[in-house]
Design a protein around this motif. Sequence first.
Motif, short mmCIF file in Angstrom:
data_model
loop_
_atom_site.label_atom_id
_atom_site.label_comp_id
_atom_site.label_asym_id
_atom_site.label_seq_id
_atom_site.Cartn_x
_atom_site.Cartn_y
_atom_site.Cartn_z
N ARG A 57 1.66 -7.72 -2.45
CA ARG A 57 2.23 -8.90 -3.10
C ARG A 57 3.50 -8.53 -3.88
O ARG A 57 4.50 -9.23 -3.81
CB ARG A 57 1.19 -9.54 -4.03
N SER A 73 -7.31 -1.40 3.26
CA SER A 73 -7.70 -2.76 2.84
C SER A 73 -8.14 -2.72 1.39
O SER A 73 -8.19 -1.66 0.76
CB SER A 73 -8.83 -3.28 3.73
N GLY A 74 -8.47 -3.90 0.87
CA GLY A 74 -8.98 -3.97 -0.49
C GLY A 74 -8.00 -4.59 -1.47
O GLY A 74 -6.85 -4.89 -1.14
N LYS A 75 -8.48 -4.80 -2.70
CA LYS A 75 -7.69 -5.49 -3.71
C LYS A 75 -6.45 -4.71 -4.12
O LYS A 75 -5.41 -5.29 -4.44
CB LYS A 75 -8.56 -5.77 -4.94
N GLU A 76 -6.56 -3.37 -4.14
CA GLU A 76 -5.40 -2.57 -4.53
C GLU A 76 -4.26 -2.76 -3.53
O GLU A 76 -3.10 -2.95 -3.91
CB GLU A 76 -5.77 -1.09 -4.61
N ARG A 77 -4.60 -2.74 -2.25
CA ARG A 77 -3.58 -2.96 -1.22
C ARG A 77 -2.97 -4.35 -1.36
O ARG A 77 -1.74 -4.50 -1.32
CB ARG A 77 -4.18 -2.81 0.18
N GLU A 78 -3.81 -5.36 -1.54
CA GLU A 78 -3.31 -6.74 -1.67
C GLU A 78 -2.35 -6.89 -2.83
O GLU A 78 -1.32 -7.56 -2.72
CB GLU A 78 -4.50 -7.70 -1.82
N ALA A 79 -2.68 -6.25 -3.95
CA ALA A 79 -1.83 -6.36 -5.14
C ALA A 79 -0.48 -5.69 -4.90
O ALA A 79 0.57 -6.24 -5.28
CB ALA A 79 -2.53 -5.73 -6.33
#
Length: 256
Positions: free
Chosen positions: A130, A121-127
């Motif tokens: 995407r 999880s986290g912002k790195e995964r989200e980026a």
Amino acid sequence: MSPRNNWTREEHILAFNLYCPIPFGTIHIRNPKIKELARLLGRSVGSVSRKLANFSRLDPFLQQRGIKGLEHGAKGEEEVWKEFVERPEALAFESQRLLADRLGTSVEAVSEVEVDDLPASGKEREAIVRVRVNQSFFRRRVLSAYCFRCCVTGLTLRPLLVASHVIPWAKGTTNRLNPRNGLCLNALHDRAFDRGLMWIEPDFVVRLSPKLREANRDSKQTVDWLMSFDGKRLLLPKKFEPDAGLLAIHASSCIP
């Protein structure tokens, strides 16, 4: 089926999501993908088919070929088309997310992207997700435009096909999702193209670098096969013909 006539923004985006990879000649009520979207939206198959045909009136690639599509459409189609032109990556991702929500699954699953190497999880995964979702969107659009056929060899074995960027993803955002910045190639010619050992002339003639001949004797059979396509004309798609200007930029950096 829903008796509503007015389409919501979400419904327009989902229709656009299907319109992008679907060949123009397959927009009809017998298409199983149109039937599936109609089921998800709770609308008639005819209504969804007409909506996709309405989007075609806004498509500059069809206009260049003298295909106008249906003359009358809704404001919602124009708004979604304009939004995609202005912020393609944001809308492409949103369209996949909305589709995942309707199907009751994740955006990663509906886009068939690899996630095993990502943080939990986290912002790195989200980026990263995407980016991969949008690359999947580009891939579907390009491969379907070429009818899942390598534009150099004619190979139709789908596991070996790649949607190659003419101008790489990392070199600016302008053409990341532009299907005219894409080629459907088999994996080996894709690697040669990516390494500057193959390029396409603006007149769509395939060129391969003589440097390939420097390979060792064990590779001769493979190199001969690669080089056999030197001077051949590209097998062009029915939609999204590659941009000659972008091909020229790529060619200028290749190994003669």
